[in-house]
Design an enzyme around this catalytic site. Structure first.
Site, PDB file in Angstrom:
ATOM      1  N   TYR A  42       0.855  -1.180   0.000  1.00 19.51           N
ATOM      2  CA  TYR A  42       0.000   0.000   0.000  1.00 19.51           C
ATOM      3  C   TYR A  42       0.894   1.233   0.000  1.00 19.51           C
ATOM      4  O   TYR A  42       1.915   1.263  -0.697  1.00 19.51           O
ATOM      5  CB  TYR A  42      -0.986  -0.072   1.175  1.00 19.51           C
ATOM      6  CG  TYR A  42      -2.169   0.849   0.996  1.00 19.51           C
ATOM      7  CD1 TYR A  42      -2.926   0.803  -0.170  1.00 19.51           C
ATOM      8  CD2 TYR A  42      -2.523   1.752   1.986  1.00 19.51           C
ATOM      9  CE1 TYR A  42      -4.009   1.644  -0.346  1.00 19.51           C
ATOM     10  CE2 TYR A  42      -3.605   2.598   1.814  1.00 19.51           C
ATOM     11  CZ  TYR A  42      -4.342   2.545   0.640  1.00 19.51           C
ATOM     12  OH  TYR A  42      -5.406   3.386   0.471  1.00 19.51           O
TER      13      TYR A  42
ATOM     14  N   LYS B 299     -20.443 -20.198 -10.457  1.00 16.44           N
ATOM     15  CA  LYS B 299     -19.668 -20.032 -11.684  1.00 16.44           C
ATOM     16  C   LYS B 299     -18.255 -19.574 -11.357  1.00 16.44           C
ATOM     17  O   LYS B 299     -17.267 -20.053 -11.927  1.00 16.44           O
ATOM     18  CB  LYS B 299     -20.357 -19.001 -12.575  1.00 16.44           C
ATOM     19  CG  LYS B 299     -19.954 -19.073 -14.022  1.00 16.44           C
ATOM     20  CD  LYS B 299     -20.710 -20.185 -14.700  1.00 16.44           C
ATOM     21  CE  LYS B 299     -20.472 -20.186 -16.190  1.00 16.44           C
ATOM     22  NZ  LYS B 299     -21.384 -21.097 -16.874  1.00 16.44           N
TER      23      LYS B 299
END
Length: 392
Positions: free
Chosen positions: A39, A94
């Site tokens: 970060y 899925k």
């Protein structure tokens, strides 16, 4: 779904509690140095590099291995228009199939709109976060326009699995069935029952794979599609212009008279006498779920090879044989779109996995066969390069 239908003791509900997927980190975050790299301040250097050259996002973000699974909830499995929230368990499913079979990360996105313009606008706006778009369970005919417009607008692959995943596996299965019976695709007379998303895509895929369009007859709920019909528009009008060269008219019984192949993607029931009218040594793919257009035991009385969409009968025509490897290959090649050549290559790869061990009960691999996705991915990536849509 009414609360009374939820049974906490049911293993299905137990499995789904809390959802079927989560986001996990791929980097360590256990020290101040880790934080400064993952970060701030380190991440700013990567952002600046991508701002100067957007193609670097392929290397330094997740887009090279991530797709969006997008639905509007309008045509979910056999349940119909159940809406985006009720569709989410299917889209999660899925996504985990993508990960399990091809190492592709996928994010379910269920849109609370069924307006074509809004769907296209939202997906276009989301597209920078993904390497591909898998459209799912969007009803016909809107699905055709959604896919076409997104395919034209985006520099990444767009693939409506209900159309093309089914079509790819059907072509693979028919290749092997024809081989088993010592037949050539170009000699087969084919009847397709159903002219929705799957029926249109299956017909186009079979023609791309070598079936003679003049020998194809497609039926919708009103009967055979052909130039004699004045009620046809859009994709059905295209089918009328490109198939049924003999000008047949009538119902599915007439379409099957003398046919070598029946492909059912409609959900409508087909009587046994219609199947009995097929040519000897025929092939039936009855793919409606949960109830096939023709019961497999009935079909077996009249034809040589039978396939369904169900896992409890031999020869399951399952989209999971196609879509994970298709996207893995497209992502590996950094393809800008998915071409017909890539789809045919996927079908050939699926067929090839079991080509040396064909029987009437095994014309396609098991959906759990670990050889399938790598074979499909390699074939699709090579086809992308051959077709000039690869960036890697």
């Amino acid at each position: 779904m009414p609360p009374s239908t939820v049974d906490p003791a049911d293993p299905v509900f137990r499995l789904h509690r809390g959802g079927k997927m989560a986001v996990v980190s791929t980097v360590p975050l256990t020290s101040r140095e880790d934080l400064s790299l993952a970060y701030t301040p380190g991440v700013a250097r990567v952002c600046e590099a991508i701002a100067a050259d957007e193609t670097l996002a392929d290397d330094y973000t997740w887009v090279s291995h991530t797709v969006a699974v997008v639905t509007d909830g309008s045509a979910v499995l056999g349940l119909g228009n159940i809406g985006p929230r009720a569709a989410l368990p299917v889209m999660e499913g899925k996504a985990v199939l993508f990960k399990q079979f091809a190492g592709v990360d996928a994010v379910p996105i269920c849109l609370d709109t069924q307006d074509v313009d809004e769907i296209v606008a939202v997906v276009r706006a989301l597209a920078p976060s993904f390497g591909g778009i898998n459209l799912e369970d969007i009803s016909a005919p809107r699905c055709f326009e959604v896919e076409r417009r997104l395919d034209e607008a985006l520099p990444i692959p767009v693939f409506h699995d209900d159309q093309h995943g089914t079509a790819i596996v059907v072509l693979a299965a028919l290749r092997n069935a024809a081989s088993l019976l010592n037949r050539k695709l170009g000699d087969l007379r084919v009847a397709v029952s159903g002219a929705g998303a799957a029926g249109v895509a299956v017909t186009k895929m079979l023609v791309a794979g070598g079936v003679n369009p003049d020998q194809v007859v497609v039926c919708d709920s009103k009967g055979i599609i052909g130039r004699h019909r004045a009620d046809l528009t859009g994709s059905k009008a295209e089918l009328a212009a490109s198939t049924n060269a003999d000008g047949r008219s009538g119902d599915i019984t007439e379409a099957l008279r003398g046919a070598d192949v029946l492909i059912g993607v409609s959900g409508g029931q087909i009587p046994e006498h219609a199947v009995a009218g097929m040519a000897a040594g025929g092939i039936v793919f009855a793919l409606a779920n949960p109830t096939p257009e023709v019961h497999p035991e009935v079909a077996a009385r009249h034809v040589a090879v039978v396939a369904t969409g169900r896992s409890d009968y031999p020869n399951q025509i399952n989209n999971v044989l196609a879509f994970p490897g298709v996207f893995r290959g497209a992502l590996d090649a950094r393809a800008t779109r998915i071409t017909d050549g890539m789809k045919v290559a996927a079908a050939d790869a699926i067929a090839g996995v079991v080509a040396e061990s064909l029987t009437a009960e095994a014309i396609v691999p098991s959906p759990l066969d670990p050889r399938v996705a790598p074979a499909v991915a390699a074939a699709v990536a090579e086809a992308a390069r051959r077709d000039g849509v690869a960036r890697a």
